[in-house]
Design an enzyme around this catalytic site. Structure first.
Site, PDB file in Angstrom:
ATOM      1  N   GLN A 263      -9.165 -23.849  -0.559  1.00 17.71           N
ATOM      2  CA  GLN A 263      -7.602 -23.727  -0.030  1.00 17.71           C
ATOM      3  C   GLN A 263      -6.861 -23.632  -1.503  1.00 17.71           C
ATOM      4  OE1 GLN A 263      -6.494 -23.631   3.305  1.00 17.71           O
ATOM      5  NE2 GLN A 263      -8.860 -23.356   2.995  1.00 17.71           N
ATOM      6  N   HIS A 266      -5.289 -19.775  -1.948  1.00 20.10           N
ATOM      7  CA  HIS A 266      -4.159 -19.258  -1.422  1.00 20.10           C
ATOM      8  C   HIS A 266      -3.049 -19.137  -2.187  1.00 20.10           C
ATOM      9  CE1 HIS A 266      -5.280 -18.899   2.781  1.00 20.10           C
ATOM     10  NE2 HIS A 266      -5.868 -20.107   2.887  1.00 20.10           N
ATOM     11  N   GLU A 332      -2.184 -30.526   7.074  1.00 21.13           N
ATOM     12  CA  GLU A 332      -2.342 -29.444   8.004  1.00 21.13           C
ATOM     13  C   GLU A 332      -4.204 -29.240   8.244  1.00 21.13           C
ATOM     14  OE1 GLU A 332      -2.089 -24.437   7.460  1.00 21.13           O
ATOM     15  OE2 GLU A 332      -2.392 -25.737   5.571  1.00 21.13           O
ATOM     16  N   HIS A 333      -4.964 -29.194   7.181  1.00 21.51           N
ATOM     17  CA  HIS A 333      -6.264 -29.308   7.416  1.00 21.51           C
ATOM     18  C   HIS A 333      -6.919 -30.661   7.178  1.00 21.51           C
ATOM     19  CE1 HIS A 333      -5.125 -24.810   6.243  1.00 21.51           C
ATOM     20  NE2 HIS A 333      -6.074 -24.613   7.573  1.00 21.51           N
ATOM     21  N   ASP A 366     -10.473 -21.123   9.302  1.00 20.02           N
ATOM     22  CA  ASP A 366      -9.660 -20.137   9.237  1.00 20.02           C
ATOM     23  C   ASP A 366     -10.085 -18.450   9.899  1.00 20.02           C
ATOM     24  OD1 ASP A 366      -8.202 -21.193   7.322  1.00 20.02           O
ATOM     25  OD2 ASP A 366      -9.191 -20.779   5.558  1.00 20.02           O
ATOM     26  N   HIS A 425      28.243 -35.586  43.750  1.00 17.67           N
ATOM     27  CA  HIS A 425      27.099 -35.304  44.198  1.00 17.67           C
ATOM     28  C   HIS A 425      26.427 -35.805  45.273  1.00 17.67           C
ATOM     29  CE1 HIS A 425      26.986 -34.683  39.632  1.00 17.67           C
ATOM     30  NE2 HIS A 425      25.968 -34.606  39.396  1.00 17.67           N
TER      31      HIS A 425
END
Length: 438
Positions: A263, A266, A332-333, A366, A425
């Site tokens: 990771q 990235h 996230e992961h 992924d 109403h």
């Protein structure tokens, strides 16, 4: 290399944990003003603004902002056979897993002639952003398009930055993936301007506005999504990628280090975090990281990410404490590499996607797990979910009452309307039952 945060002997509260979790030194608000200006320029000047922005940010304006069908066909024909086979398998698996996200319609009968129907209805048109930059993301084409297609969205447009090395065209592998999925509307636009184009439309190139925009991108893309939110729906303001691994002494240090590096490659702002109750594992991972980070292809980028404030090895007293830390972080992961990962899972509440066991690495998600890799970052998994078919579906209730069923509840409607000082109403109900009618 990577910092160590020692929380042993401490029992921090949720609020205290929120102050110690490592985060990247980035803030969407710093790009907000610039992103808003780029979006507004596209709203006002359309194609001219897109071309100007491509000259500034992408190394030149593309010849064709809307990608001709010929380019899509050429890209599909030119796909490497191994890449095509991998994409086809990914598409198949994501379709199967995504199908489970579509709720069934349900009918609730409250009384004779009194029915409420629950349906899930797709938005009409979506814009899907596929980033460029440091990597190529045909997998993101799959992750964006498949859920929209399965949800029943009738109109899809993809935006992806023009690539200077390909003569201003969208990357051919991205185009090939789009063509493989049957997408014919693709635009060579990137960054904040692309988000503005999808939200407002660009008449000169036949780009109609969309209802929902999804897909990851850099800080300017995230800021632009914040700008247009409300005009359109968005999935999330995606930031730099994150991996958090909860591991104990049973974990393989080489596996853990490899996953952290995977990771970190990235982006320099990518977050790589290990939380463990084992000093021995922490030390072993440190040693493994030294070798793995130095020999990987993107070693310089990885080194910056691991050395940043967003990455850390966190020492805690127990796996229960590790779960509490992870929940405060909202990764996230999340990987669970413990002796009993299912037992560990019971303590987990917040994560975009959870990878259970030593042979379920984030890299699997992924590409070929079947799960979606467009996930909330920056702690947003504490209150939001990843991309799925439900992103493009709206729950709608259909109310069907006949005359008798309405008459049955008329007096109660009038009572509540009067209590709220909204007598009209009640009148809207009683008007249907004239004096003498039953």
């Amino acid at each position: 290399m990577i910092q160590t945060i020692d929380l042993r002997g401490q029992t921090p509260s949720r609020a205290e944990l929120a102050t110690v979790v490592p985060r990247a030194d980035t803030d969407v608000t710093v790009a907000a003003e610039a992103a808003a200006a780029l979006v507004e320029a596209v709203r006002v000047d359309g194609l001219a603004a897109l071309r100007s922005q491509a000259e500034r940010f992408d190394g030149g304006a593309p010849e064709h902002v809307r990608v001709p069908q010929q380019h899509l066909d050429e890209a599909l024909a030119g796909l490497d056979p191994a890449v095509r086979a991998a994409l086809e398998e990914t598409i198949s698996r994501v379709r199967q897993a995504t199908a489970a996200q579509i709720p069934d319609a349900r009918v609730t009968t409250l009384a004779d002639g009194a029915v409420v129907e629950q349906r899930w209805h797709p938005v009409e048109r979506v814009g899907l952003y596929v980033p460029g930059g440091k990597a190529v993301y045909p997998s993101s084409v799959v992750m964006n398009v498949v859920p929209a297609q399965l949800a029943g969205v009738g109109s899809l447009a993809i935006a992806s930055p023009p690539q200077k090395e390909f003569g201003g065209r969208v990357h051919p592998t991205v185009l090939g993936a789009a063509a493989l999925l049957g997408v014919t509307e693709v635009y060579a636009v990137g960054g904040a301007g692309a988000i503005g184009a999808l939200a407002h439309g660009v008449a000169e190139i036949g780009l109609e506005p969309v209802e929902v925009i999804t897909g990851p991108g850099n800080v300017f893309v995230a800021a632009a999504k914040r700008v247009v939110r409300g005009l359109v729906g968005i999935d999330s303001e995606a930031g730099p990628t994150e991996i958090l691994i909860v591991a104990d002494a049973s974990a393989d240090a080489a596996f853990v280090a490899a996953d952290l590096v995977s990771q970190a490659e990235h982006d320099e702002l990518a977050a790589a975090v290990l939380v463990t109750d084992s000093v021995e594992l922490a030390e072993a991972v440190q040693r493994e990281l030294a070798g793995a980070a130095a020999t990987t292809t993107h070693a310089e980028r990885v080194a910056v990410a691991l050395d940043g404030p967003q990455s850390a090895i966190v020492l805690v007293d127990s796996i229960e404490a590790a779960c509490a830390f992870s929940n405060a972080y909202g990764p996230e992961h999340l990987e669970l590499q413990t002796a009993d990962p299912d037992a560990t899972l019971a303590g987990i509440h917040n994560a975009g996607a959870i990878f259970v066991g030593a042979y379920s690495p984030v890299s699997l998600g992924d590409y070929l797990a079947g799960s979606n890799h467009v996930l909330p970052t920056g702690g947003q998994s504490r209150f939001s979910s990843g991309l799925g078919a439900y992103t493009f579906l709206r729950p709608q209730q259909l109310i069907r009452y006949d005359r008798g069923a309405l008459r049955e509840v008329a007096d109660r409607i009038v009572a509540l309307a009067d209590a709220e000082n909204l007598p009209a109403h009640g009148d809207a109900v009683t008007a249907r039952f004239r004096s003498g009618d039953s």
